[in-house]
Design a protein around this motif. Structure first.
Motif, PDB file in Angstrom:
ATOM      1  N   ASN A 240       0.826  -1.213   0.000  1.00 25.06           N
ATOM      2  CA  ASN A 240       0.000   0.000   0.000  1.00 25.06           C
ATOM      3  C   ASN A 240       0.859   1.262   0.000  1.00 25.06           C
ATOM      4  N   ARG A 241       1.872   1.282   0.848  1.00 22.44           N
ATOM      5  CA  ARG A 241       2.728   2.464   0.948  1.00 22.44           C
ATOM      6  C   ARG A 241       3.574   2.645  -0.309  1.00 22.44           C
ATOM      7  N   PHE A 242       4.097   1.546  -0.823  1.00 19.89           N
ATOM      8  CA  PHE A 242       4.940   1.617  -2.023  1.00 19.89           C
ATOM      9  C   PHE A 242       4.148   2.146  -3.214  1.00 19.89           C
ATOM     10  N   GLU A 243       2.899   1.675  -3.363  1.00 25.82           N
ATOM     11  CA  GLU A 243       2.071   2.119  -4.479  1.00 25.82           C
ATOM     12  C   GLU A 243       1.741   3.598  -4.372  1.00 25.82           C
ATOM     13  N   GLU A 244       1.589   4.103  -3.132  1.00 30.69           N
ATOM     14  CA  GLU A 244       1.347   5.545  -2.945  1.00 30.69           C
ATOM     15  C   GLU A 244       2.529   6.366  -3.456  1.00 30.69           C
ATOM     16  N   ILE A 245       3.737   5.848  -3.224  1.00 33.07           N
ATOM     17  CA  ILE A 245       4.938   6.598  -3.566  1.00 33.07           C
ATOM     18  C   ILE A 245       5.366   6.384  -5.016  1.00 33.07           C
ATOM     19  N   PHE A 246       5.425   5.102  -5.450  1.00 36.63           N
ATOM     20  CA  PHE A 246       6.051   4.788  -6.734  1.00 36.63           C
ATOM     21  C   PHE A 246       5.074   4.278  -7.801  1.00 36.63           C
ATOM     22  N   GLY A 247       3.841   3.966  -7.435  1.00 33.87           N
ATOM     23  CA  GLY A 247       2.893   3.436  -8.408  1.00 33.87           C
ATOM     24  C   GLY A 247       2.797   1.911  -8.339  1.00 33.87           C
ATOM     25  N   LYS A 248       1.875   1.344  -9.136  1.00 33.88           N
ATOM     26  CA  LYS A 248       1.543  -0.076  -9.038  1.00 33.88           C
ATOM     27  C   LYS A 248       2.383  -0.988  -9.930  1.00 33.88           C
ATOM     28  N   ASP A 249       2.935  -0.466 -10.993  1.00 32.82           N
ATOM     29  CA  ASP A 249       3.533  -1.340 -12.006  1.00 32.82           C
ATOM     30  C   ASP A 249       4.919  -1.861 -11.648  1.00 32.82           C
ATOM     31  N   ILE A 250       5.460  -1.408 -10.556  1.00 34.02           N
ATOM     32  CA  ILE A 250       6.842  -1.768 -10.213  1.00 34.02           C
ATOM     33  C   ILE A 250       6.900  -3.029  -9.338  1.00 34.02           C
ATOM     34  N   LEU A 251       5.883  -3.260  -8.544  1.00 35.36           N
ATOM     35  CA  LEU A 251       5.888  -4.367  -7.585  1.00 35.36           C
ATOM     36  C   LEU A 251       5.713  -5.732  -8.266  1.00 35.36           C
ATOM     37  N   LEU A 252       6.446  -6.718  -7.765  1.00 34.26           N
ATOM     38  CA  LEU A 252       6.339  -8.088  -8.271  1.00 34.26           C
ATOM     39  C   LEU A 252       6.300  -9.062  -7.106  1.00 34.26           C
ATOM     40  N   ASN A 253       5.318  -9.945  -7.102  1.00 42.98           N
ATOM     41  CA  ASN A 253       5.259 -10.989  -6.092  1.00 42.98           C
ATOM     42  C   ASN A 253       6.184 -12.133  -6.487  1.00 42.98           C
ATOM     43  N   VAL A 254       7.008 -12.579  -5.561  1.00 44.78           N
ATOM     44  CA  VAL A 254       7.945 -13.691  -5.793  1.00 44.78           C
ATOM     45  C   VAL A 254       7.554 -14.827  -4.848  1.00 44.78           C
ATOM     46  N   PRO A 255       6.824 -15.834  -5.338  1.00 43.38           N
ATOM     47  CA  PRO A 255       6.403 -16.945  -4.466  1.00 43.38           C
ATOM     48  C   PRO A 255       7.601 -17.652  -3.837  1.00 43.38           C
ATOM     49  N   GLN A 256       7.439 -18.026  -2.578  1.00 48.99           N
ATOM     50  CA  GLN A 256       8.536 -18.662  -1.850  1.00 48.99           C
ATOM     51  C   GLN A 256       8.442 -20.183  -1.969  1.00 48.99           C
ATOM     52  N   ASP A 257       8.783 -20.677  -3.143  1.00 49.65           N
ATOM     53  CA  ASP A 257       8.847 -22.129  -3.334  1.00 49.65           C
ATOM     54  C   ASP A 257      10.032 -22.467  -4.220  1.00 49.65           C
TER      55      ASP A 257
END
Length: 562
Positions: free
Chosen positions: A463-480
């Motif tokens: 939530n905080r990251f999207e407020e600052i930098f936007g939505k397109d930068i974040l990537l989920n990395v599954p832990q498997d």
């Protein structure tokens, strides 16, 4: 009649054939039992099956496809041991062994041997014989079943009197329904497959079960019902075949503990046969090439020497290969956490000045805390024309946890060194990581290209990251392991080659040293703790960063001018 078991024992005893101590102990017990009046040794049934296999069974897999299955001496000795000993049970001389355990290195033909044994029992055993191919999953159970069927189909004589459908393999030819006798519809003998996930395992009335890869089983929930289902049969047999594995405190661990007690004379299990192809020490694997046959009796026949030569060399510089090889090729149990890197491979005194990266783009890898864990964030930075990966790291820990922490590190010193923030309270709000990254944007114009995270505990950060930098930068990395295997291997190689400059950050080095590897059944690895009290959050963040880097490498290098 000639005994293959005695011949095998004599050649092993003389040193002509090299085996490990555990198998020699079993062979010596069998030799003593031949002279024990409570047992009888009669090779007739064993040799009937051996002759059937060599006459009727053919290989179906390259490079031996279509060739007759000519058994090696160890295979004949194993079959003879299983079927030649008898003991008085309820007033009758019955086959002694009703449970067997074969532990052998991979690619030594265990599936082919057990398939041939199963098919031999189907034809040489009693009318109405019920054979079960079982394993932890349906696909694995199908390996032995399919090989039985391949052998059946390769022989016109066997195919003519049997049939296969989706339910299994059965005696009798649909074109000869009126035919009578053992090889007709009158004989209700059948071969089926079963997995641990299948319901209703009881009530199978099994004469022979082949349970494959028992090292993957956490408990006896598959084997126990199968054993119980043999209770109405006089001469039933449950064969368990496997390599070693990685399941901690699993079913095989208990089986091996019991086996070793029996072989040492500490337990009496007269109806169990333990045929263990194991090494005598890990040291000999690395120092004595000839010793490899102790866990690989078909080395030079089905399994190639050059294959193991290449694997040994790779294992010297690859932790996942080393752990997987020791388990699968040499039958050394590998715990849930095996050492990842040696200290010398981790230590790197190189440093850099973050000012040198002013205005640069980075890839972030983030690991958010669970209870007492650290919270870690790493910026992966690179320079044009430079293969070095630069990590700029920061950690967070709740103040309340410092008093409870069993760690042998001085977190206050980490704080003084500038790479740890001690947060008031009992937990870290992951949004502080986004705030730190924003602060770096303000101070050094450092801009995120991509930021990887694990879903757990990441909500506030997102939530905080999207407020600052936007939505397109974040990537989920599954832990498997499927996701983390390749990036962790690349990080390992770069650390060994001193291509990772982590600015001599003690927190990073400490986390790397604490890191073990956990392998799945396919040999894919992911990071885990070597000790429950040792933190690896810095490693987890680094692996996440490498995963994102792998996914977007060309774009990132183009962006930085590389």
């Amino acid at each position: 009649m000639h005994s293959y078991l005695i011949e095998y024992y004599e050649k092993c005893k003389s040193g002509e054939i090299l085996i490990g101590r555990e198998l020699m102990m079993q062979l010596e017990m069998l030799m003593e039992d031949m002279n024990n009046p409570i047992y009888r040794f009669d090779t007739a049934e064993a040799h009937k099956r051996i002759q059937f296999i060599e006459k009727e069974c053919k290989h179906s897999i390259s490079p031996f496809a279509g060739h007759p299955f000519l058994l090696e001496l160890w295979q004949k000795a194993y079959l003879e041991a299983k079927y030649s000993f008898y003991m008085m049970i309820e007033g009758k001389w019955l086959r002694r062994f009703n449970r067997t355990l074969l532990v052998i290195g991979r690619k030594n033909g265990k599936t082919t041997l057990c398939a041939a044994d199963g098919l031999a029992e189907f034809f040489c055993g009693n009318t109405g014989t019920n054979i079960l191919c079982a394993s932890n999953d349906y696909e694995q159970a199908g390996l032995v079943f399919d090989e039985i069927n391949n052998m059946r189909e390769e022989s016109p004589k066997l195919a003519k009197v049997t049939r296969k459908n989706i339910k299994g393999i059965f005696m009798g030819n649909p074109k000869q329904k009126k035919k009578k006798g053992k090889f007709s519809y009158q004989n209700k003998a059948k071969i089926k497959k079963l997995s641990a996930k299948t319901g209703a395992k009881e009530g199978k009335n099994v004469d022979k079960a082949i349970v494959d890869e028992v090292h993957e089983m956490k408990d006896n929930s598959l084997v126990a019902p199968i054993v119980q289902s043999t209770s109405t049969k006089d001469e039933a047999m449950v064969d368990e075949i496997t390599t070693e594995g990685f399941t901690e405190d699993g079913y095989l661990d208990e089986e091996m503990k019991e086996a070793r007690k029996v072989l040492k004379g500490e337990l009496h299990r007269p109806r169990r046969l333990y045929w263990l192809y194991t090494q005598d020490s890990e040291t000999e694997v690395w120092q004595d090439r000839k010793s490899w046959v102790k866990s690989n009796p078909n080395l030079g026949v089905a399994k190639k020497w050059h294959y193991l030569d290449d694997l040994i060399e790779e294992a010297k510089t690859n932790s996942a290969t080393r752990a997987f090889m020791l388990a699968k090729d040499f039958n050394f149990k590998q715990g849930s956490a095996n050492a990842w890197l040696q200290d010398a491979e981790i230590i790197n005194a190189a440093t850099f000045n973050i000012e040198d990266f002013r205005g640069a783009f980075y890839i972030a890898g983030n690991d958010f805390m669970e209870t007492t864990d650290l919270c870690a964030s790493k910026l992966l930075l690179m320079k044009p024309g430079d293969k070095t990966v630069y990590f700029y790291s920061h950690y967070w820990i709740p103040e309340a946890k410092l008093k409870l922490s069993p760690d042998d590190v001085d977190y206050r010193q980490w704080e003084r060194d500038g790479y740890l923030t001690i947060v008031e309270g009992n937990s870290v709000d992951s949004s502080v990581v986004a705030d730190w990254q924003f602060k770096l944007l303000e101070e050094y114009d450092l801009k995120p290209f991509k930021s990887g995270y694990d879903n757990r505990f990441a909500k506030d950060y997102i939530n905080r990251f999207e407020e600052i930098f936007g939505k397109d930068i974040l990537l989920n990395v599954p832990q498997d392991a499927k996701v983390l295997n390749n990036p962790m291997r690349r990080l390992e190689a770069d650390l060994r080659d001193k291509l990772v400059n982590y600015n001599n950050c003690y927190g990073d080095m400490w986390c790397f040293k604490n890191t073990g590897i956990k392998l799945d059944a396919l040999g894919r690895m992911m990071p885990c703790k070597m000790h429950t009290t040792k933190r690896i959050d810095g490693t987890a963040a680094a692996v996440v960063a490498y995963a994102v880097f792998d996914w977007h490498k060309s774009e990132f290098l183009q962006l930085i001018g590389g």
